[in-house]
Design a protein around this motif. Sequence first.
Motif, mmCIF file in Angstrom:
data_model
loop_
_atom_site.group_PDB
_atom_site.id
_atom_site.type_symbol
_atom_site.label_atom_id
_atom_site.label_comp_id
_atom_site.label_asym_id
_atom_site.label_seq_id
_atom_site.Cartn_x
_atom_site.Cartn_y
_atom_site.Cartn_z
ATOM 1 N N ASP A 243 -10.274 19.139 5.572
ATOM 2 C CA ASP A 243 -11.622 18.781 5.099
ATOM 3 C C ASP A 243 -11.463 18.182 3.711
ATOM 4 O O ASP A 243 -11.481 18.887 2.718
ATOM 5 C CB ASP A 243 -12.500 20.041 5.067
ATOM 6 N N ASP A 245 -13.352 15.710 2.251
ATOM 7 C CA ASP A 245 -14.574 15.394 1.494
ATOM 8 C C ASP A 245 -15.365 16.644 1.114
ATOM 9 O O ASP A 245 -16.408 16.551 0.468
ATOM 10 C CB ASP A 245 -15.450 14.373 2.252
ATOM 11 N N GLY A 246 -14.857 17.813 1.543
ATOM 12 C CA GLY A 246 -15.405 19.066 1.041
ATOM 13 C C GLY A 246 -16.760 19.467 1.587
ATOM 14 O O GLY A 246 -17.462 20.266 0.970
ATOM 15 N N ASP A 247 -17.135 18.964 2.774
ATOM 16 C CA ASP A 247 -18.451 19.337 3.313
ATOM 17 C C ASP A 247 -18.367 20.544 4.246
ATOM 18 O O ASP A 247 -19.348 20.920 4.873
ATOM 19 C CB ASP A 247 -19.103 18.154 4.038
ATOM 20 N N ARG A 249 -16.465 20.883 7.000
ATOM 21 C CA ARG A 249 -15.952 20.598 8.341
ATOM 22 C C ARG A 249 -14.801 19.598 8.274
ATOM 23 O O ARG A 249 -14.755 18.742 7.400
ATOM 24 C CB ARG A 249 -17.060 20.044 9.240
ATOM 25 N N ASP A 251 -13.965 16.750 9.725
ATOM 26 C CA ASP A 251 -14.665 15.772 10.562
ATOM 27 C C ASP A 251 -13.850 14.487 10.694
ATOM 28 O O ASP A 251 -14.099 13.497 9.999
ATOM 29 C CB ASP A 251 -16.041 15.479 9.965
ATOM 30 N N ASP A 258 -11.778 12.506 5.707
ATOM 31 C CA ASP A 258 -11.148 13.581 6.477
ATOM 32 C C ASP A 258 -10.096 13.020 7.441
ATOM 33 O O ASP A 258 -9.007 13.576 7.576
ATOM 34 C CB ASP A 258 -12.205 14.363 7.281
HETATM 35 CA CA CA Z 1 -15.284 17.133 5.780
#
Ligand code: CA
Length: 452
Positions: A243, A245-247, A249, A251, A258
């Motif tokens: 992960d 971009d740190g959201d 998930r 993804d 990601d």
């Molecule tokens: Ca992510």
Amino acid sequence: MVSAGWTRSKWMALVAVCGVLASCANGPQPAGTGPEGGTAPPPVSPPASPPQTGAITYATSGHAGIDAWRADFSQRAIAAGHDRQIVKSLLEKLSPISMWLGTEVQVQTAPSDQAEFAKPIWDYLTVPLGNTRINTGKARLASLAPTLAAIEETYGVDRQVLVAIWGMETSYGGFIGRDDAANALANMAVEGRRRTLAENELFALMRILARGDARRSDLIAGWAGAMGQTQFMPSTYYAYAVDFDGDGRKDVWKSEADALASAANYLARSGYMYGQPWGIEVLAPAGFDYSLADGTERPMDAWIAAGLSPIRGGAFDTGGAEFAELWLPAGATGPKLLLFKNFNVFKTYNRADSYALAVGMAADAIIGTSRGPVTPWPTHLPPLTVSEIRELQAGLNALGYDAGVVDGIAGRRTRTALQQFQKARGLLADGYPTKEVLALLQAPAVGTAGTN
Ligand code: CA
């Protein structure tokens, strides 16, 4: 695609409906028969709170083979400790995919296989090195510069390599597949020949959902089960996806950060060497011994002593790499390449030499250092057909040179055997299969005919 080394045409040529269904006939138990084998399962009327147990009931998929396999596989998954609700969520909406279980695709490939030409490497490279692919790669390299710099810093993988792989796998996210990963893998399992692989990948999907890396609805794949913009099989995703971009998930489907960081993590842990070339095109002096292109890594000093030099001039800049292998993808008259460790790291993504070459050359083109080889490909040498390569392999094997399995694919082993034959006959030993060398191979050798 990470971890799969087989082709669509190969699969299509081998699919046989009866084999599919017959192979599903064992295993599944009638719904309602519990692990203890009782004929009449006790009626289950649980209180509201405890989790449901026992066999999962599903609405029919419309395909008897899928239904039977699913009943059996669900029980095994639950017995192995996977969460019942996750198992059900993955398998409740299965349906036959024609690529795996259809009837219309089986007939067409096998008969024409004999006439098919093995695709020459210069044809294979046309799209990866074409204007559309390279110009889009350059645009992505620019537009994602901050993200790529952060990924490069974190994982130590050169950004142009990531962009090249992204382009090779899905045209930069343009074609990530339209199948549900669980359904694609269930179809593969029911079809039968790679059932163990497919079931292991389904178990990986269960672990992915249990860990919360992705949502059930995220799991989109190509027909062979590879997921996302950089095409990870579920087991590879489970082991390497990040992960970035740190959201919260991983993804790999919708987040470019990601997907690219996951690919970087995979390449880094496969041994990628930052700042080192994948390959350098070379010039060889007259009289060079091409049998040295035998898959053996040798010290750079040895190659320099043998007279190799960079075709673009100057001294070798290997970024610290000390060993290389000489490779002649199209024989001694075509481009000659010293290959470094990163070339083999590319092959952990896809085992084909042609794939690794396309990644390397596309990466160089995207970063702007070169656009394809300096030496022209020998397009005047007609490629052998698949059946001619089989003849070549059988001929080499018959003469005691080990060309390996007679499969119609001129891989490294076939080429090494051919080099040994060429060397024994006093020919230029480049291991490149041509009509001429096949004719020589099939001609009775003077003085030895009939002795082996
Ligand atoms: Ca992510």
